[in-house]
Every structure is written in C-alpha cells, then in structure tokens.
Design a protein around this motif. Structure first.
Motif, PDB file in Angstrom:
ATOM      1  N   PRO A   1      37.121  51.114  -9.098  1.00 39.44           N
ATOM      2  CA  PRO A   1      37.034  52.060 -10.215  1.00 39.44           C
ATOM      3  C   PRO A   1      36.342  51.432 -11.424  1.00 39.44           C
ATOM      4  N   ILE A   2      35.485  52.187 -12.082  1.00 35.99           N
ATOM      5  CA  ILE A   2      34.718  51.663 -13.212  1.00 35.99           C
ATOM      6  C   ILE A   2      35.630  51.163 -14.326  1.00 35.99           C
ATOM      7  N   GLY A   3      36.739  51.865 -14.603  1.00 32.87           N
ATOM      8  CA  GLY A   3      37.658  51.414 -15.646  1.00 32.87           C
ATOM      9  C   GLY A   3      38.262  50.065 -15.330  1.00 32.87           C
ATOM     10  N   ASP A   4      38.663  49.862 -14.070  1.00 27.40           N
ATOM     11  CA  ASP A   4      39.240  48.581 -13.654  1.00 27.40           C
ATOM     12  C   ASP A   4      38.198  47.471 -13.693  1.00 27.40           C
ATOM     13  N   ALA A   5      36.985  47.766 -13.209  1.00 27.64           N
ATOM     14  CA  ALA A   5      35.941  46.745 -13.142  1.00 27.64           C
ATOM     15  C   ALA A   5      35.544  46.261 -14.533  1.00 27.64           C
ATOM     16  N   VAL A   6      35.358  47.194 -15.451  1.00 25.90           N
ATOM     17  CA  VAL A   6      34.975  46.832 -16.818  1.00 25.90           C
ATOM     18  C   VAL A   6      36.095  46.041 -17.497  1.00 25.90           C
ATOM     19  N   THR A   7      37.329  46.463 -17.298  1.00 28.89           N
ATOM     20  CA  THR A   7      38.460  45.770 -17.917  1.00 28.89           C
ATOM     21  C   THR A   7      38.605  44.362 -17.359  1.00 28.89           C
ATOM     22  N   ASP A   8      38.382  44.198 -16.051  1.00 25.59           N
ATOM     23  CA  ASP A   8      38.455  42.868 -15.449  1.00 25.59           C
ATOM     24  C   ASP A   8      37.380  41.951 -16.019  1.00 25.59           C
ATOM     25  N   LEU A   9      36.170  42.473 -16.172  1.00 20.86           N
ATOM     26  CA  LEU A   9      35.092  41.680 -16.776  1.00 20.86           C
ATOM     27  C   LEU A   9      35.473  41.262 -18.188  1.00 20.86           C
ATOM     28  N   MET A  10      36.042  42.169 -18.953  1.00 21.85           N
ATOM     29  CA  MET A  10      36.478  41.863 -20.317  1.00 21.85           C
ATOM     30  C   MET A  10      37.499  40.732 -20.322  1.00 21.85           C
ATOM     31  N   HIS A  11      38.514  40.809 -19.435  1.00 18.20           N
ATOM     32  CA  HIS A  11      39.540  39.771 -19.361  1.00 18.20           C
ATOM     33  C   HIS A  11      38.911  38.417 -19.032  1.00 18.20           C
ATOM     34  N   ARG A  12      37.973  38.400 -18.110  1.00 18.16           N
ATOM     35  CA  ARG A  12      37.372  37.136 -17.670  1.00 18.16           C
ATOM     36  C   ARG A  12      36.535  36.499 -18.766  1.00 18.16           C
ATOM     37  N   ILE A  13      35.787  37.308 -19.518  1.00 12.62           N
ATOM     38  CA  ILE A  13      34.997  36.756 -20.623  1.00 12.62           C
ATOM     39  C   ILE A  13      35.915  36.106 -21.651  1.00 12.62           C
ATOM     40  N   LYS A  14      37.018  36.773 -21.974  1.00 18.94           N
ATOM     41  CA  LYS A  14      37.968  36.195 -22.935  1.00 18.94           C
ATOM     42  C   LYS A  14      38.532  34.876 -22.424  1.00 18.94           C
ATOM     43  N   ALA A  15      38.817  34.787 -21.126  1.00 21.10           N
ATOM     44  CA  ALA A  15      39.420  33.575 -20.559  1.00 21.10           C
ATOM     45  C   ALA A  15      38.418  32.438 -20.407  1.00 21.10           C
ATOM     46  N   ASP A  16      37.156  32.765 -20.127  1.00 19.00           N
ATOM     47  CA  ASP A  16      36.176  31.739 -19.760  1.00 19.00           C
ATOM     48  C   ASP A  16      35.266  31.285 -20.891  1.00 19.00           C
TER      49      ASP A  16
END
Length: 305
Positions: free
Chosen positions: A144-159
């Motif tokens: 789902p686009i909402g899940d994919a975008v949110t996951d990318l957001m989380h990863r950028i914050k972590a990395d």
C-alpha cells in the motif's frame, strides 16, 4: 490551530547596493485544510515596484525592485493562518504504490497528467542509483502506498542525522548519501529522489513548523525556522500524502504550507539579483510561528533549515 507567522530576512552590505531585484515565496497558500486570514510583505527600503502573482504551481509570489541605494534590505512577512488536520481517503492510502506512477499508469486517475511533472527528475533531485536502491527496501510489490511512504520516512529518520554543518544550500542528494547527514531541505530532496526514481509522483513543500517547548518551559519567540517536507500523490483520491522525514511524522496542524514545486529551487523563501561594488554581505533570518493568542514581535532566530 491558529497561528501568526512572522518571517524577517535582513541582508547587510559593506557598500551601497544600487539596485536590488527580488522574488519571494513568503505568503501561505489558501488550501482546503488551511485558511489565511491575513498576509502582508513589507520591504525596507520601499520598492519602486512590487507585484504579487500566482506561479504555475499555484503559489503566491512577490516580485520587487528596490531602486534607491541601500546598505541594508529587510523583508518582513506576516501572516495569520488556521491549519486543520488533514483527513486522508483510506482506500487511496491502501492502493498499491505502483498506481502512484503517472508515467507508467497514466489512466490511474483522471488527473494523472497533473502529477506527471512531479515524477520526473528536477535540477536538485536527480534519480541517482543510490536513491533508487535505498528506496527499494520500502517498495515491495503491491505494498500500500501509505505504508510504503511511511516506511521510507521512518528509515530516513533512523539512517540520517540532522546536522546544520553537514551540507549547504547547493548540496546534492549524492552529498547527503555520502555524509548521511543534512537538514530538512536535504531530507526532503532525499525522499523525493527515492520516490521519483521508482516512478512515484511527489512534490517538495516549503513552509513552517510550530515548535512546542518542553512542559514548564516558555515558548521561545523567534525559535522556529523555515521548514521543508514532501507530499506523495495518492491517485485514488488525487490527494497528496504530506510527510515530514526530518521529524518522522505525517504533516499535521503544526505545519503551515507556503509553497510547493519540484524542489527547493522552485520555491526559495527569497532570491534575487543585486548590482553593487560590495565585497562582503551578511544574511540574518528570524522566524516565529506563534499561537495567535501568544503572538509577539520576532527576535533573531536560526537561519533557513
């Protein structure tokens, strides 16, 4: 939430500036979730010519020409804005991310044509291999686009680490990958490169974020700064899912939207050309986003992030 936003930009020069031409994106947009009660831009020295217009993305733009000699130029923008939480279409959020690619899926929505430009490369958002590879971890087939975008957001914050000394306004997406650090502008460009390199339409958004002090601590007037985030296209509803990779959150009623475009180069707060013999200049920026009942005169704050 209701806010008074004040944004002061001051340029100082060591010799007279004979003529100054400027362009400013400082007036918040009228949007379904954002109502603007008042907005003014005051320039000192008073310009001989000042014009307000709407650009190709629907942003309010101020053009000005100061023709009298000056060693200091001050641009004061003040707005009163009400921002509401955005409610997204749940079916659109649940749609597969592949449908948010207007070049590959031109019939996904009657307005796919309007999103197409935001799936292409732009001067500050190149589709480098590192961005495509990094984004791929979030874009499993059919997710789902909402899940994919949110996951990318989380990863950028972590990395990636927030560091105002790591980059400059001219830094590229490749520079951010190399240093694994940057500021909000860099993280927005990084997210855009990850999305667009997979064909997803997404736009750069400039605005302000109201900060909240710790419990028992008074809010610091002037402690806010210009901010940047990203909005990804949701073809099922023609909404745009706005998210803030710097703060790892969907955009909320704390975010005041000023302008959007392909990248920072389309919507800088202020840019221009001067004619002068000056060898040195300084720039000071102060921003304050205050709940309307608490608003006060701005004090010097951080430069643009």
């Amino acid at each position: 939430m209701r806010y008074r936003v004040t944004h002061r930009t001051t340029y100082a020069y060591d010799e007279d500036v004979a003529s100054s031409f400027g362009l400013a994106h400082l007036r918040p947009r009228e949007l379904p979730w954002q109502q603007v009660a008042a907005r003014t831009v005051v320039i000192d020295p008073v310009p001989g010519d000042i014009t307000e217009d709407i650009d190709c993305y629907g942003n309010v733009v101020s053009y000005f020409h100061v023709s009298q000699p000056h060693t200091q130029l001050t641009i004061d923008a003040t707005s009163e804005v009400t921002v509401l939480p955005t409610v997204y279409d749940t079916e659109a959020l649940a749609g597969a991310w592949e449908s948010a690619r207007p070049l590959a899926k031109p019939t996904a929505s009657p307005r796919s044509w309007a999103a197409t430009e935001f799936a292409l490369e732009s001067p500050k958002v190149r589709h480098i291999g590192a961005a495509r590879e990094y984004g791929a971890a979030s874009f499993a087939p059919g997710r789902p686009i909402g899940d994919a975008v949110t996951d990318l957001m989380h990863r950028i914050k972590a990395d990636f680490h927030y560091d105002k000394t790591a980059t400059t306004v001219t830094s590229t997406v490749a520079d951010v990958f190399e240093k694994r650090a940057g500021v909000c502008q860099d993280f927005a460009h990084l997210a855009l490169a990850c999305l667009r390199s997979h064909g997803i339409a997404a736009r750069y958004v400039s605005g302000y974020l109201a900060t909240r002090p710790a419990t028992g601590t008074p809010r610091l007037v002037g402690a806010d700064a210009s901010h940047a985030w990203v909005a990804a296209w949701l073809p099922g509803s023609d909404q745009w899912l706005a998210f803030d990779p710097t703060n790892d959150q969907w955009v909320s009623d704390r975010h005041v939207t000023v302008a959007w475009g392909r990248d920072y180069g389309d919507v800088p707060p202020v840019k221009g050309v001067i004619f002068t013999e000056a060898k040195n200049s300084t720039l000071r920026v102060s921003v304050d986003v205050a709940p309307l009942e608490d608003s006060a005169e701005p004090s010097p704050g951080p430069a643009l992030s």
